[in-house]
Design a protein around this motif. Structure first.
Motif, PDB file in Angstrom:
ATOM      1  N   THR A  27       6.114  37.265  -2.407  1.00 43.51           N
ATOM      2  CA  THR A  27       5.343  36.664  -1.319  1.00 43.51           C
ATOM      3  C   THR A  27       5.614  37.378   0.000  1.00 43.51           C
ATOM      4  OG1 THR A  27       5.429  34.506  -2.413  1.00 43.51           O
ATOM      5  CG2 THR A  27       4.893  34.520  -0.077  1.00 43.51           C
ATOM      6  N   SER A  37      -1.541  34.996   3.944  1.00 40.18           N
ATOM      7  CA  SER A  37      -0.563  33.935   4.150  1.00 40.18           C
ATOM      8  C   SER A  37       0.263  33.671   2.896  1.00 40.18           C
ATOM      9  CB  SER A  37      -1.269  32.635   4.557  1.00 40.18           C
ATOM     10  OG  SER A  37      -1.986  32.099   3.448  1.00 40.18           O
ATOM     11  N   LYS A  38       1.436  33.094   3.102  1.00 37.39           N
ATOM     12  CA  LYS A  38       2.313  32.704   2.001  1.00 37.39           C
ATOM     13  C   LYS A  38       1.589  31.733   1.069  1.00 37.39           C
ATOM     14  CE  LYS A  38       6.529  30.032   1.137  1.00 37.39           C
ATOM     15  NZ  LYS A  38       7.673  29.325   1.782  1.00 37.39           N
ATOM     16  N   GLU A  39       0.852  30.800   1.662  1.00 33.19           N
ATOM     17  CA  GLU A  39       0.147  29.799   0.866  1.00 33.19           C
ATOM     18  C   GLU A  39      -0.899  30.449  -0.044  1.00 33.19           C
ATOM     19  OE1 GLU A  39       0.754  29.612   4.126  1.00 33.19           O
ATOM     20  OE2 GLU A  39       2.328  28.078   3.972  1.00 33.19           O
ATOM     21  N   GLU A  40      -1.613  31.446   0.490  1.00 30.57           N
ATOM     22  CA  GLU A  40      -2.608  32.154  -0.310  1.00 30.57           C
ATOM     23  C   GLU A  40      -1.966  32.865  -1.497  1.00 30.57           C
ATOM     24  OE1 GLU A  40      -6.244  34.054   1.937  1.00 30.57           O
ATOM     25  OE2 GLU A  40      -4.417  34.381   3.107  1.00 30.57           O
ATOM     26  N   LEU A  42       0.915  32.194  -3.046  1.00 31.35           N
ATOM     27  CA  LEU A  42       1.433  31.264  -4.043  1.00 31.35           C
ATOM     28  C   LEU A  42       0.310  30.581  -4.817  1.00 31.35           C
ATOM     29  CD1 LEU A  42       4.363  29.632  -2.031  1.00 31.35           C
ATOM     30  CD2 LEU A  42       4.506  31.363  -3.851  1.00 31.35           C
ATOM     31  N   THR A  43      -0.753  30.229  -4.119  1.00 34.74           N
ATOM     32  CA  THR A  43      -1.892  29.584  -4.788  1.00 34.74           C
ATOM     33  C   THR A  43      -2.542  30.522  -5.786  1.00 34.74           C
ATOM     34  OG1 THR A  43      -2.353  28.138  -2.904  1.00 34.74           O
ATOM     35  CG2 THR A  43      -4.154  28.520  -4.444  1.00 34.74           C
TER      36      THR A  43
END
Length: 231
Positions: A27, A37-40, A42-43
């Motif tokens: 990440t 983004s980190k969220e992108e 991981l998702t």
């Protein structure tokens, strides 16, 4: 008892700290190099993993991080040939940096060998990475046989992987073997299905999972205290 079959991941070492560090490194790398983004990350990593599993079902390839990275690259519109292999190595570098052998493994292995019990590893996933793990953990000189689901053609609990291990060890009777693993649905059910007594390393207290072919132990320290009574 003549042979002891061991699961690898989350039995001989703790999987979660390794995986979490691998994901953290992956990440961090993608956030800094691709500007996402980190969220992108991981998702889309999770959706890529699920897609590979859906396509490949219960096979060794369904766990292959290179395939996860390929789908991840495709989901971001990046060329997987350019990036996938490097991303896989970023993940595994982080993973291996946190991999530590449980302190009870060597005393258990040495005690078994002293009693002329052969040790085998029976593990899901592809051979290349599982061999790397065993070398990293320094276990190569203790192990007589390794069988991966890649070699057997199916993940645990398929009987094929357990039977292949017994065949490699030239064992005609499952009564001469024990299996040690953490997953009830994969390790214990699979071993029991061909008549192998199993030690289930778990804190799970579900009474439905209790049977005459299974001995539950809380951890490897507990196992170390009783396993030699069964040799």
């Amino acid at each position: 008892m003549k042979v002891a079959l061991f699961d690898l991941d989350d039995t001989l070492y703790a999987y979660n700290p390794c995986h979490e560090e691998g994901l953290f490194q992956l990440t961090s790398y993608l956030v800094s190099t691709w500007g996402i983004s980190k969220e992108e990350v991981l998702t889309k990593y999770d959706s890529s993993r699920k897609l590979v599993h859906a396509q490949l079902k219960e096979t060794a390839a369904s766990h292959h991080r290179l395939l996860y990275m390929t789908k991840l690259c495709e989901s971001f519109g990046k060329n997987p040939i350019t990036y996938s292999k490097h991303l896989e190595e970023v993940y595994w570098k982080g993973y291996f940096s946190k991999m530590e052998l449980d302190e009870n493994v060597i005393p258990i292995f040495e005690g078994l060998i002293k009693r002329n019990v052969k040790i085998a590893i029976v593990t899901d996933l592809v051979a290349e990475i599982q061999y790397r793990k065993l070398l990293h953990l320094g276990l190569e000189n203790y192990i007589s046989v390794i069988v991966t689901s890649e070699e057997a053609g199916a993940d645990k609990p398929n009987p094929a992987i357990f039977n292949l291990a017994l065949n490699k060890l030239k064992m005609n009777s499952p009564e001469d073997a024990i299996f040690i693993g953490d997953s009830y649905s994969k390790d214990i059910v699979g071993a029991n299905s061909i008549g192998i007594k199993a030690f289930w390393v778990s804190n799970d207290s579900d009474p439905v999972k209790s049977n005459s072919l299974t001995i539950q132990v809380r951890d490897l320290k507990t196992l170390r205290g009783i396993i030699f009574e069964h040799v």
